[in-house]
Scaffold this motif. Structure first.
Motif, mmCIF file in Angstrom:
data_model
loop_
_atom_site.group_PDB
_atom_site.id
_atom_site.type_symbol
_atom_site.label_atom_id
_atom_site.label_comp_id
_atom_site.label_asym_id
_atom_site.label_seq_id
_atom_site.Cartn_x
_atom_site.Cartn_y
_atom_site.Cartn_z
ATOM 1 N N UNK A 1 30.052 9.167 43.674
ATOM 2 C CA UNK A 1 29.032 8.615 42.686
ATOM 3 C C UNK A 1 27.752 9.794 42.359
ATOM 4 N N UNK A 2 27.265 9.651 41.456
ATOM 5 C CA UNK A 2 26.009 10.715 41.011
ATOM 6 C C UNK A 2 24.981 10.570 42.067
ATOM 7 N N UNK A 3 24.240 11.617 42.158
ATOM 8 C CA UNK A 3 23.024 11.796 43.115
ATOM 9 C C UNK A 3 21.842 10.978 42.563
ATOM 10 N N UNK A 4 22.049 10.503 41.021
ATOM 11 C CA UNK A 4 21.013 10.090 40.307
ATOM 12 C C UNK A 4 21.203 8.536 40.473
ATOM 13 N N UNK A 14 28.603 7.556 16.128
ATOM 14 C CA UNK A 14 28.094 8.390 15.195
ATOM 15 C C UNK A 14 28.749 9.903 15.508
ATOM 16 N N UNK A 15 28.419 10.212 16.673
ATOM 17 C CA UNK A 15 28.968 11.525 17.204
ATOM 18 C C UNK A 15 30.446 11.579 17.751
ATOM 19 N N UNK A 16 30.968 10.564 17.861
ATOM 20 C CA UNK A 16 32.512 10.513 18.300
ATOM 21 C C UNK A 16 32.441 10.872 19.765
ATOM 22 N N UNK A 17 31.529 10.433 20.657
ATOM 23 C CA UNK A 17 31.548 10.683 22.119
ATOM 24 C C UNK A 17 30.980 9.652 22.885
ATOM 25 N N UNK A 18 31.148 9.764 24.113
ATOM 26 C CA UNK A 18 30.590 9.091 25.057
ATOM 27 C C UNK A 18 29.616 10.064 26.012
ATOM 28 N N UNK A 19 28.495 9.376 26.107
ATOM 29 C CA UNK A 19 27.235 10.450 26.698
ATOM 30 C C UNK A 19 26.915 9.629 27.988
ATOM 31 N N UNK A 20 26.981 10.673 28.799
ATOM 32 C CA UNK A 20 26.156 10.016 30.343
ATOM 33 C C UNK A 20 24.740 10.653 30.431
ATOM 34 N N UNK A 58 32.053 9.148 36.286
ATOM 35 C CA UNK A 58 31.718 7.854 35.746
ATOM 36 C C UNK A 58 31.609 7.933 34.039
ATOM 37 N N UNK A 59 31.710 9.287 33.644
ATOM 38 C CA UNK A 59 31.883 9.475 32.249
ATOM 39 C C UNK A 59 33.227 9.182 31.669
#
Length: 96
Positions: A1-4, A14-20, A58-59
């Protein structure tokens, strides 16, 4: 997993994307396009300053879990997504 500890993923239709996000900052995205019951995942990008921190996993997991929840098959046009599916066989049933 991430360090964050403050990492989240959102779908930006609206942008057609998944954002992390790390906090409120978009650290990367996975673009998608849906057609005929298939979600194409052509491109995954993590901002250079966030690379090497495990954010792409995770993204991609969120994008694939969403496709499954929506009853869609997946075309992993992005090599990173194809590799993720190969390394996580539980997602192979999603392949178009």
């Amino acid at each position: 997993m991430s360090e964050h500890p403050d990492v989240s993923v959102r779908k930006n239709e609206a942008k057609g994307q998944y954002e992390i996000l790390v906090g409120e900052e978009v650290a990367g995205f996975a673009s998608y396009a849906d057609a005929n019951g298939v979600r194409d995942l052509p491109h995954t990008v993590v901002d250079p300053k966030f690379r090497g921190q495990g954010l792409s996993k995770p993204l991609m997991k969120a994008a694939l879990d969403d496709a499954r929840a929506e009853g869609l098959k997946v075309t992993p046009s992005c090599p990173a997504v194809a590799r993720y599916i190969d390394q996580n066989p539980s997602y192979r049933d999603l392949l178009a």
